[in-house]
Structure formats: structure tokens, C-alpha cells
Design an enzyme around this catalytic site. Sequence first.
Site, PDB file in Angstrom:
ATOM      1  N   ASN A   9       3.208  -0.034 -14.255  1.00 39.05           N
ATOM      2  CA  ASN A   9       2.630   1.130 -13.574  1.00 39.05           C
ATOM      3  C   ASN A   9       3.708   1.698 -12.643  1.00 39.05           C
ATOM      4  O   ASN A   9       3.986   1.131 -11.595  1.00 39.05           O
ATOM      5  CB  ASN A   9       1.387   0.684 -12.781  1.00 39.05           C
ATOM      6  CG  ASN A   9       0.787   1.821 -11.973  1.00 39.05           C
ATOM      7  OD1 ASN A   9       1.216   2.966 -12.077  1.00 39.05           O
ATOM      8  ND2 ASN A   9      -0.213   1.493 -11.158  1.00 39.05           N
ATOM      9  N   TRP A  10       4.296   2.798 -13.080  1.00 36.54           N
ATOM     10  CA  TRP A  10       5.401   3.372 -12.307  1.00 36.54           C
ATOM     11  C   TRP A  10       4.920   4.070 -11.025  1.00 36.54           C
ATOM     12  O   TRP A  10       5.735   4.470 -10.201  1.00 36.54           O
ATOM     13  CB  TRP A  10       6.185   4.379 -13.164  1.00 36.54           C
ATOM     14  CG  TRP A  10       6.955   3.787 -14.307  1.00 36.54           C
ATOM     15  CD1 TRP A  10       7.045   2.462 -14.657  1.00 36.54           C
ATOM     16  CD2 TRP A  10       7.765   4.502 -15.251  1.00 36.54           C
ATOM     17  NE1 TRP A  10       7.855   2.319 -15.760  1.00 36.54           N
ATOM     18  CE2 TRP A  10       8.307   3.555 -16.144  1.00 36.54           C
ATOM     19  CE3 TRP A  10       8.077   5.856 -15.433  1.00 36.54           C
ATOM     20  CZ2 TRP A  10       9.148   3.920 -17.207  1.00 36.54           C
ATOM     21  CZ3 TRP A  10       8.912   6.225 -16.493  1.00 36.54           C
ATOM     22  CH2 TRP A  10       9.443   5.254 -17.358  1.00 36.54           C
ATOM     23  N   LYS A  11       3.616   4.281 -10.916  1.00 34.50           N
ATOM     24  CA  LYS A  11       3.040   4.997  -9.764  1.00 34.50           C
ATOM     25  C   LYS A  11       3.763   6.348  -9.598  1.00 34.50           C
ATOM     26  O   LYS A  11       4.224   6.905 -10.597  1.00 34.50           O
ATOM     27  CB  LYS A  11       3.084   4.123  -8.508  1.00 34.50           C
ATOM     28  CG  LYS A  11       2.437   2.749  -8.776  1.00 34.50           C
ATOM     29  CD  LYS A  11       2.172   1.935  -7.558  1.00 34.50           C
ATOM     30  CE  LYS A  11       1.542   0.615  -7.979  1.00 34.50           C
ATOM     31  NZ  LYS A  11       1.170  -0.234  -6.847  1.00 34.50           N
ATOM     32  N   HIS A  96      -7.673   2.082 -10.223  1.00 39.11           N
ATOM     33  CA  HIS A  96      -6.640   1.424  -9.419  1.00 39.11           C
ATOM     34  C   HIS A  96      -7.042   1.513  -7.950  1.00 39.11           C
ATOM     35  O   HIS A  96      -7.583   2.524  -7.501  1.00 39.11           O
ATOM     36  CB  HIS A  96      -5.282   2.098  -9.653  1.00 39.11           C
ATOM     37  CG  HIS A  96      -4.154   1.281  -9.115  1.00 39.11           C
ATOM     38  ND1 HIS A  96      -3.866   1.231  -7.764  1.00 39.11           N
ATOM     39  CD2 HIS A  96      -3.279   0.445  -9.720  1.00 39.11           C
ATOM     40  CE1 HIS A  96      -2.846   0.398  -7.577  1.00 39.11           C
ATOM     41  NE2 HIS A  96      -2.480  -0.090  -8.748  1.00 39.11           N
ATOM     42  N   GLU A  98      -5.366   2.087  -5.390  1.00 35.95           N
ATOM     43  CA  GLU A  98      -4.785   3.219  -4.661  1.00 35.95           C
ATOM     44  C   GLU A  98      -5.616   4.478  -4.866  1.00 35.95           C
ATOM     45  O   GLU A  98      -5.683   5.337  -3.984  1.00 35.95           O
ATOM     46  CB  GLU A  98      -3.317   3.420  -5.085  1.00 35.95           C
ATOM     47  CG  GLU A  98      -2.432   2.319  -4.497  1.00 35.95           C
ATOM     48  CD  GLU A  98      -1.211   1.966  -5.320  1.00 35.95           C
ATOM     49  OE1 GLU A  98      -0.815   2.733  -6.213  1.00 35.95           O
ATOM     50  OE2 GLU A  98      -0.651   0.879  -5.065  1.00 35.95           O
ATOM     51  N   GLU A 168      -6.529  -6.906  -9.744  1.00 35.82           N
ATOM     52  CA  GLU A 168      -5.463  -6.644  -8.777  1.00 35.82           C
ATOM     53  C   GLU A 168      -6.011  -6.812  -7.363  1.00 35.82           C
ATOM     54  O   GLU A 168      -6.615  -5.870  -6.814  1.00 35.82           O
ATOM     55  CB  GLU A 168      -4.941  -5.207  -8.947  1.00 35.82           C
ATOM     56  CG  GLU A 168      -4.342  -4.923 -10.307  1.00 35.82           C
ATOM     57  CD  GLU A 168      -3.318  -3.797 -10.241  1.00 35.82           C
ATOM     58  OE1 GLU A 168      -2.197  -4.019 -10.680  1.00 35.82           O
ATOM     59  OE2 GLU A 168      -3.636  -2.710  -9.714  1.00 35.82           O
ATOM     60  N   GLY A 174       1.964  -4.641  -3.735  1.00 34.30           N
ATOM     61  CA  GLY A 174       3.096  -4.102  -2.983  1.00 34.30           C
ATOM     62  C   GLY A 174       3.402  -4.858  -1.696  1.00 34.30           C
ATOM     63  O   GLY A 174       4.171  -4.388  -0.867  1.00 34.30           O
ATOM     64  N   SER A 214       2.209  -7.905  -6.861  1.00 29.31           N
ATOM     65  CA  SER A 214       3.464  -8.616  -6.561  1.00 29.31           C
ATOM     66  C   SER A 214       3.840  -9.620  -7.651  1.00 29.31           C
ATOM     67  O   SER A 214       4.392 -10.682  -7.361  1.00 29.31           O
ATOM     68  CB  SER A 214       3.391  -9.297  -5.181  1.00 29.31           C
ATOM     69  OG  SER A 214       3.218  -8.323  -4.180  1.00 29.31           O
ATOM     70  N   GLY A 235       3.751  -3.287 -10.796  1.00 28.40           N
ATOM     71  CA  GLY A 235       4.160  -2.105 -10.034  1.00 28.40           C
ATOM     72  C   GLY A 235       5.656  -2.119  -9.780  1.00 28.40           C
ATOM     73  O   GLY A 235       6.457  -1.790 -10.656  1.00 28.40           O
ATOM     74  N   GLY A 236       6.061  -2.564  -8.594  1.00 25.14           N
ATOM     75  CA  GLY A 236       7.465  -2.514  -8.172  1.00 25.14           C
ATOM     76  C   GLY A 236       8.438  -3.061  -9.203  1.00 25.14           C
ATOM     77  O   GLY A 236       9.470  -2.433  -9.489  1.00 25.14           O
TER      78      GLY A 236
HETATM   79  P1  13P Z   1       3.091  -4.334  -7.278  1.00 24.44           P
HETATM   80  O1  13P Z   1       3.519  -5.080  -8.516  1.00 24.44           O
HETATM   81  O2  13P Z   1       4.144  -3.437  -6.716  1.00 24.44           O
HETATM   82  O3  13P Z   1       2.478  -5.246  -6.263  1.00 24.44           O
HETATM   83  O4  13P Z   1       1.911  -3.328  -7.741  1.00 24.44           O
HETATM   84  C1  13P Z   1       0.883  -3.810  -8.511  1.00 24.44           C
HETATM   85  C2  13P Z   1       0.081  -2.663  -8.983  1.00 24.44           C
HETATM   86  O5  13P Z   1      -0.542  -1.971  -8.193  1.00 24.44           O
HETATM   87  C3  13P Z   1       0.108  -2.359 -10.414  1.00 24.44           C
HETATM   88  O6  13P Z   1      -0.877  -1.433 -10.753  1.00 24.44           O
END
Ligand code: 13P
Length: 251
Positions: A9-11, A96, A98, A168, A174, A214, A235-236
Site C-alpha cells: 500500500n503505497w498510500k 483502511h 486512515e 491492521e 507506521g 510495521s 505500508g512503509g
Molecule cells: P506500515 O507498514 O507503514 O506500518 O503501514 C501498514 C499499512 O497501513 C498498510 O496498509
Amino acid sequence: MRKNIVAGNWKMNLDRNQGIFLLHDVLERLSVSNKTEVVFAPSFIHLYKASKICKSINNVFIASQDCSVNTKGAFTGEVSAEMIASCGAKYVILGHSERRVNFNEKNDLLRRKVDHALVNNLEVIFCCGESLDQRESGVYFEWIKKQISESLFGLSAVDFTKIVIAYEPVWAIGTGVTASSNQAQEIHGFIRKTIEERYGRKIAQSTSILYGGSCNPSNASELFSQKDIDGGLIGGSSLNADDFVSIVNSF
Ligand code: 13P
């Protein structure tokens, strides 16, 4: 047989050039015989080109990070499920945290988004997970069950087979704090049992349940070795080709 999936997920990261560069960078490093399904979830601007690039590559697919709850019309700034499907995406990520937190998306809205996605032949990566307060006060099982049941359990059994769940925990996203493999397995097992109660053992056993929060190259194999963890939503670490490929290779 359920699939192992690693989805990035590149956000809201990477402009046109950076996104396509990263995509090629990852694809070059992936093993051709890779059995894990690999999914890239870039922003809307990349969907068409990224889908075209991945079209002929075995086991590699594109996801959108969201879709509108509306089908078409005067909704400035929105992108419909039909439009996303027309770009060649296979999946849409819905629910998600977010979006739940920053855009106030509730279970009922997500239920309607899921319906739109499925009608337009998109499969859904549906996210659920508790906040730190909910974990500490011990209400997380009920919370996760509510998220899943209110948004998904109206689906027919056939439609439910188009759903991938991503657990999640909000406190792990994050933050660099990963759920331990025991904590994650406990929830994944609970989610599978909840699905079994509604749809039966066969469907529960064939549903892929991903972990996100994470997840990185040093903890992925331990997480993925748990019996109810079928991969990750990353994510990251999906923004770095080496790290992402290392996670893909962690089964
Ligand atoms: P991180 O891997 O950066 O913690 O993010 C997870 C995430 O929100 C994937 O959708």
C-alpha cells in the site's frame, strides 16, 4: 486452497515517475516462479499504467486504495469502482484505518462501497483493526467482529469468496511497533472462526487473511509462519524495492 498474498500500500506517496520506477525495480527482482500473489496499491494516478505493466506478469496485480460509494455523477474528486476496474485493477482496498479515522468512514458506508466494488468485478481487501485504547481496554475482539460483520456479512457466500481480510492494528501502523506473532495469530484465528460461524468451514479455510502494521523484512517470516496469517499488507516497507521483495520472499 487459500492464497498467500503480499500487497504494497503505497498510500499518498510517489509521483508518476517515482511510482513507475519503483514498480519496475520490484518486478526485476521478483523471482519468476514466485508462488505468492503480489499486489501493488498505488494512488489513482498510477492505476492504468501499472495495470498495463503487470498485465502479462504471472501472479502480480494492481489494487486501488479506495473507491467512491457512488456510481457516477456530480461527485467532484471521487473515483468510482467502475472507473477503477476500467483501468485494469483487480482489487480495491476498503476500510483502511486512515480512511476510517481521517475521512470518518463507518461500517455502513464501507458495506455500500464493498457492494459497488463487487458489482464492478473488483475483489476487496477489507481492513479491520483496533486502536491502542481498544487493545488496552480488552474490547478488541468485539470491535473487529463488528467491523467485519456489519460491512461484509450481508454478502452471499459466493460474493464473500471475493474478499481478502487485512488485520491492521491501528497502534502498529507506521509506528515501528509490530504486533507479536502470537498477538497477530490470535486475532487471525479469531477472524477465521468468525467467518466460519457465518459462512462455514470451507469458505473460512479458503479466505486469505493478511497482517499489516510495521511489517518489515526482519519480522515478516515469523509473522507469515503463523497458521492463520496468509501474507501482509505493507505500508512503509513497500516503498523500498529490496525490502518489499524480501517480504514477498518471506514464506
Ligand atoms: P506500515 O507498514 O507503514 O506500518 O503501514 C501498514 C499499512 O497501513 C498498510 O496498509
